[in-house]
Design a protein around this motif. Structure first.
Motif, mmCIF file in Angstrom:
data_model
loop_
_atom_site.group_PDB
_atom_site.id
_atom_site.type_symbol
_atom_site.label_atom_id
_atom_site.label_comp_id
_atom_site.label_asym_id
_atom_site.label_seq_id
_atom_site.Cartn_x
_atom_site.Cartn_y
_atom_site.Cartn_z
ATOM 1 N N ARG A 9 3.679 13.635 -16.125
ATOM 2 C CA ARG A 9 3.071 13.511 -14.800
ATOM 3 C C ARG A 9 4.129 13.062 -13.809
ATOM 4 N N LEU A 10 3.920 13.427 -12.542
ATOM 5 C CA LEU A 10 4.869 13.047 -11.491
ATOM 6 C C LEU A 10 4.107 12.750 -10.210
ATOM 7 N N GLN A 11 4.416 11.608 -9.622
ATOM 8 C CA GLN A 11 3.818 11.208 -8.349
ATOM 9 C C GLN A 11 4.927 10.835 -7.375
ATOM 10 N N ILE A 12 4.812 11.306 -6.139
ATOM 11 C CA ILE A 12 5.740 10.881 -5.095
ATOM 12 C C ILE A 12 4.935 10.096 -4.058
ATOM 13 N N ALA A 13 5.601 9.128 -3.403
ATOM 14 C CA ALA A 13 4.863 8.250 -2.498
ATOM 15 C C ALA A 13 5.779 7.668 -1.436
ATOM 16 N N ILE A 14 5.151 7.264 -0.327
ATOM 17 C CA ILE A 14 5.803 6.445 0.690
ATOM 18 C C ILE A 14 5.145 5.078 0.625
ATOM 19 N N PRO A 61 9.126 -8.762 1.143
ATOM 20 C CA PRO A 61 8.225 -7.978 0.280
ATOM 21 C C PRO A 61 8.513 -8.198 -1.202
ATOM 22 N N PHE A 62 7.458 -8.060 -2.026
ATOM 23 C CA PHE A 62 7.619 -8.143 -3.475
ATOM 24 C C PHE A 62 8.340 -6.918 -4.021
ATOM 25 N N GLU A 63 8.107 -5.780 -3.409
ATOM 26 C CA GLU A 63 8.822 -4.559 -3.751
ATOM 27 C C GLU A 63 9.172 -3.853 -2.454
ATOM 28 N N PRO A 64 10.218 -3.038 -2.449
ATOM 29 C CA PRO A 64 10.713 -2.510 -1.174
ATOM 30 C C PRO A 64 9.824 -1.431 -0.565
ATOM 31 N N THR A 65 9.790 -1.426 0.753
ATOM 32 C CA THR A 65 9.235 -0.296 1.490
ATOM 33 C C THR A 65 10.197 0.884 1.339
ATOM 34 N N GLY A 66 9.663 2.102 1.297
ATOM 35 C CA GLY A 66 10.534 3.272 1.207
ATOM 36 C C GLY A 66 9.919 4.389 0.390
ATOM 37 N N LEU A 81 15.334 16.716 -8.705
ATOM 38 C CA LEU A 81 14.451 16.973 -7.573
ATOM 39 C C LEU A 81 14.910 16.166 -6.368
ATOM 40 N N VAL A 82 14.508 16.613 -5.195
ATOM 41 C CA VAL A 82 14.794 15.865 -3.979
ATOM 42 C C VAL A 82 13.500 15.754 -3.170
ATOM 43 N N PHE A 83 13.097 14.508 -2.922
ATOM 44 C CA PHE A 83 11.914 14.182 -2.120
ATOM 45 C C PHE A 83 12.409 13.667 -0.776
ATOM 46 N N ALA A 84 11.935 14.266 0.308
ATOM 47 C CA ALA A 84 12.417 13.888 1.636
ATOM 48 C C ALA A 84 11.251 13.788 2.610
ATOM 49 N N VAL A 85 11.403 12.926 3.607
ATOM 50 C CA VAL A 85 10.376 12.754 4.636
ATOM 51 C C VAL A 85 11.033 12.145 5.870
ATOM 52 N N ALA A 99 0.878 -1.172 0.000
ATOM 53 C CA ALA A 99 0.000 0.000 0.000
ATOM 54 C C ALA A 99 0.911 1.215 0.000
ATOM 55 N N PHE A 100 0.396 2.354 -0.448
ATOM 56 C CA PHE A 100 1.234 3.547 -0.407
ATOM 57 C C PHE A 100 0.389 4.806 -0.241
ATOM 58 N N LEU A 101 1.026 5.804 0.367
ATOM 59 C CA LEU A 101 0.438 7.129 0.543
ATOM 60 C C LEU A 101 1.133 8.044 -0.452
ATOM 61 N N ALA A 102 0.365 8.638 -1.374
ATOM 62 C CA ALA A 102 0.979 9.315 -2.516
ATOM 63 C C ALA A 102 0.345 10.669 -2.791
#
Length: 215
Positions: free
Chosen positions: A189-194, A128-133, A110-114, A91-94
């Protein structure tokens, strides 16, 4: 005429309680300044508190692989937390960047930080099938050298950049994580997500997205 004189050490010696209180007060102020939350600029992101601040428009979406009962999202005072409770792989928050900002972001770094905190584990749900991060997902139209179906149909291509976390990462304290990436000139288009894709809980706060200006 005002005259300043150095403080006589003998005076301080005769008033130890005053000097001690002053030193304790100064030490406390320095401790607060050094350990308190540091100000930050969310940059291009909207709703940096995930929609919790008064009058803030929520711009985040919580997406799931299939069913919606494998991950729980809670948001409290600007902190979002994702906890895995079922078998779905991710699941992700985007947040999708507004169309009006895409032109200025094309062909840029660009730099995305959290800030992240949490405890991840692979004991219950496996690797996991794909990494958390952190994730940056970019859509861009094919250029002159496009081949195959993309060139024939004129469809958008997609590629992603990631900052992965170990599936069993232990993050007991808040730490800022940073993903730096380049966007294509043909960005549409651009999407960033955790992303959360393992067992445990992952907390996040103070997200930001900035253009890295050349030196």
């Amino acid at each position: 005429m005002a005259i300043s004189r150095p403080v006589d050490p003998a005076v301080i010696a005769r008033c130890p309680s005053i000097s001690t209180r002053l030193l304790v007060t100064l030490a406390a102020l320095l401790l607060i300044a050094g350990c308190g939350p540091q100000p930050y600029d969310p940059g291009l992101l909207r709703s940096p508190g995930f929609g919790t601040a008064e009058g803030e428009r929520r711009s985040w979406t919580f997406s799931h692989h299939a069913s919606t009962d494998s991950y729980e999202l809670t948001i409290d005072q600007g902190v979002a937390a994702i906890r895995r409770v079922g078998p779905e792989p991710w699941a992700f928050l985007a947040q999708m960047l507004p169309e009006g900002s895409i032109e200025q972001l094309a062909g840029r770094r660009l730099v995305f930080a959290v800030e992240l905190r949490g405890q991840l584990d692979t004991t219950e749900w496996g690797k996991p099938f794909e990494p958390t991060g952190l994730l940056a997902k970019m859509w861009h139209r094919p250029g002159d050298g496009a081949r195959g179906a993309h060139a024939l149909l004129g469809s958008e291509r997609v590629h992603s950049e990631r900052l992965p976390l170990p599936g069993d990462a232990s993050l007991p304290d808040w730490k800022r994580h940073t993903l730096e990436f380049d966007t294509p000139e043909t960005l549409s288009r651009l999407q960033i997500a955790i992303v959360m894709s393992t067992g445990g809980t992952l907390e996040m706060r103070n997200p930001s997205l900035h253009i890295v200006e050349p030196d």
